[in-house]
Scaffold this active site. Structure first.
Site, short mmCIF file in Angstrom:
data_model
loop_
_atom_site.label_atom_id
_atom_site.label_comp_id
_atom_site.label_asym_id
_atom_site.label_seq_id
_atom_site.Cartn_x
_atom_site.Cartn_y
_atom_site.Cartn_z
CD GLU A 157 19.63 36.72 52.47
OE1 GLU A 157 20.29 35.92 49.89
OE2 GLU A 157 20.85 36.62 52.52
CG ASP A 204 36.72 46.83 37.04
OD1 ASP A 204 36.58 48.32 36.66
OD2 ASP A 204 37.18 46.27 36.78
C1 GLC Z 1 37.92 48.96 34.63
C2 GLC Z 1 38.28 50.70 35.13
C3 GLC Z 1 40.01 51.31 34.95
C4 GLC Z 1 40.38 49.12 35.13
C5 GLC Z 1 40.28 47.87 34.12
C6 GLC Z 1 41.04 46.90 34.92
O1 GLC Z 1 37.50 49.71 33.17
O2 GLC Z 1 37.58 51.56 35.20
O3 GLC Z 1 40.58 51.47 35.75
O4 GLC Z 1 42.10 49.34 34.83
O5 GLC Z 1 38.64 47.97 34.85
O6 GLC Z 1 39.84 46.76 36.52
#
Ligand code: GLC
Length: 566
Positions: free
Chosen positions: A285, A235
């Site tokens: 690894e 993310d």
């Molecule tokens: C990313 C995710 C989204 C989330 C954001 C904050 O963009 O895809 O759904 O709200 O990160 O974590």
């Protein structure tokens, strides 16, 4: 790369003849499998509810794995299912190494791993390293700690500006609206420092300049790799590091306005690449132990494909979603340009492009590509999918696109759960409409999403979902489901598809056509009227009816030739 047909694969469509070649033996059991893989994104909350609380869960995902196997994907990416107060539906993690009781238990996860292994499906988890939950023990300790204390080091705490520190430390805005800073009360009850959050106040940003943060995430990665995960979707992968002095931004509204990564002081700092090198080394690894490639795929929203390429250099992430295709309007010239840029820039790194048209943050293509009516959107969404699956590289599908699901854009305000709505008061960019629980069967809600007698689904399913249940589309050989399934099957058996070259053909305006590996031609008609098909003969696969010699409006078709070039 040509993948071997898997046990249980259906026989190839008739007439492919010599196009299907014997698979080469790979050097290691599945080295490089990700280079042209198709991964299916499961938004766990909305996929399948097994325990009747109206919310999807891991045990529910497990029951639907045979469906995904039948569709023909290579693996599954699960949105976050860790312990979380759910302010951003799991992207606010309070415990990175435990399953939220809403979604099940670690035992459920282990069972899922085992079933994925048995079915030959890869299992990719979602990891959230830019921020955690305000309920994470680290943040609670930071709130209890004093300014400048070691407890505050894993976050960005700073004194405010103004005579009494009453103004935020800088002018940055949050992606989900409002200032990117919130002020805390110190332990004596007085107003104190501010902390940074690029998303909601419940998602404090971690300070990656504190070595404890890197060490903790290494522990988290190893925890899930040891339990059998095949990799991670990362993310906010262009986040993590902020400019060390946290100066004012010259364009403070930029992040908030576009919801894209454009504050150059908060995103895409050079140090982030060291994190990906380290994570790649950890994956290597594990590969060295058993020959199985692990996968790191980044959500790296950066302005240009060239900047994105830096994230997939050979010692960094394996893949980074190519969002320029996802943001493209239904326009031939636009598609042509972004495909070219991606192929050139990413190929220079030795990686492959990772295509995506839908995900849990975007309006579904059936609605996004609609002109005057929903119907044209559905037609174009199918055409776009068949185009994407012909492009060189890997692709991600989002649950429900194979059912032809439209966006639900008429939820009443009081049912909207997206923090963007709460923070901005506007429906622009809200994401509930693509996260409605999936319809599996039957004629009325919950459409098989929950067992009998369950609570209502956490978001209401509209009555028109009855036309999109898995049961219904499986029974209709002309449905989107069969198109996806046939395309995925052909990707598995035709060496021209997946990784490889792309050569454009000359076409009239509004039509795109390209040849893959000489034997396969893909053409798309973006126009509103029929076009001449670029070749004679019946297509191998088409996104809609194709009369001889014609490529109808909003249609993609594939033609194959054995031994002869187009
Ligand atoms: C990313 C995710 C989204 C989330 C954001 C904050 O963009 O895809 O759904 O709200 O990160 O974590």
């Amino acid at each position: 790369m040509l993948r071997s047909p898997l046990p249980g694969d259906p026989p190839p469509p008739p007439g492919l003849g010599l196009l299907i070649t014997a698979p080469d033996a790979p050097a290691t059991p599945d080295h490089g499998w990700w280079r042209d893989a198709v991964i299916y994104q499961v938004y766990v909350r909305s996929f399948q509810d097994s325990d009747g609380d109206g919310i999807g869960d891991l045990a529910g995902v497990r029951t639907r794995l045979p469906y995904l196997k039948r569709l023909g994907v290579d693996g599954v990416w699960l949105n976050p299912f860790y312990v979380s107060p759910q302010h951003d539906h799991g992207y606010d993690v309070a415990d990175y190494c435990a399953v939220d009781p809403l979604y099940g238990t670690l035992d459920d996860f282990d069972d899922l791993v085992e079933d994925c292994r048995l079915l030959g499906l890869k299992l990719i988890l979602d990891i959230v390293p830019n921020h955690c939950s305000s309920e994470h023990p680290w943040f609670r300790a930071a709130l209890a700690g004093a300014p400048g204390s070691p407890e505050r080091a894993p976050f960005h705490f700073a004194d405010g500006r103004g005579e009494h520190g009453e103004l935020p430390p800088n002018n940055w805005r949050a992606m989900f609206g409002g200032p990117a800073w919130s002020r805390v009360r110190e332990s004596d009850g007085s107003w104190g420092q501010w902390y940074l959050h690029l998303f909601t106040p419940e998602q404090p940003d971690l300070n990656w300049r504190d070595p404890a943060v890197a060490a903790e995430f290494e522990r988290v990665l190893r925890f899930w790799l040891d339990r059998g995960a095949d990799g991670f979707r990362i993310d906010v992968a262009a986040g993590l590091y902020k400019h060390p002095e946290l100066p004012d931004s010259p364009d403070p509204e930029a992040d908030e306005r576009t919801r894209d990564s454009v504050n150059p002081l908060a995103w895409n700092q050079p140090e982030v690449h060291d994190v990906w090198r380290h994570w790649r080394a950890i994956c290597e690894e594990y590969t060295a132990r058993d020959g199985r490639d692990r996968l790191l795929v980044g959500e790296a929203s950066v302005p240009t494909p060239a900047e994105q390429a830096a994230y997939v250099r050979p010692d960094e992430l394996h893949q980074a979603f190519f969002f320029h295709l996802l943001h493209a309007p239904w326009d031939a010239a636009h598609f042509h340009r972004v495909i070219d840029e991606a192929v050139q820039d990413i190929a220079a790194t030795g990686s492959t492009v990772t295509w995506v048209l839908n995900n849990h943050d975007q309006v579904r293509t059936t609605t996004r590509f609609a002109a005057a009516d929903e119907l044209s959107g559905g037609v174009r969404a199918r055409a776009a999918a068949l185009l994407m699956l012909a492009l060189p590289g890997a692709a991600y599908l989002y649950q429900g696109e194979e059912l032809g699901l439209p966006e639900v854009d008429d939820l009443p305000d009081h049912l909207i759960t997206d923090p963007i709505f709460q923070r901005t008061g506007s429906r622009v960019g809200i994401r509930d409409g693509c996260r409605i629980p999936l319809p599996w069967s039957g004629l009325e809600s919950p459409f098989g999403f929950s067992p009998a007698g369950a609570k209502e689904p956490w978001l209401p399913q509209p009555a028109h979902f009855a036309a999109h249940t898995a049961e219904r589309v499986l029974a209709d050989t002309g449905s989107a489901w069969h198109l996806y399934r046939d395309a995925l099957h052909l990707r598995r058996v035709l060496p021209q598809l997946g990784e490889g070259t792309l050569r454009w053909l000359d076409t009239p305006p509004g039509v795109l056509a390209f040849v893959r590996g000489e034997g396969l031609l893909c053409a798309v008609n973006f126009g509103d009227g029929p076009a001449l098909a670029p070749v004679d003969g019946e297509p191998l696969l088409a996104s809609g009816p194709c009369p001889p010699g014609i490529l109808p409006a909003g249609t993609t078709a594939w033609w194959a030739r054995d031994g002869r070039s187009f």
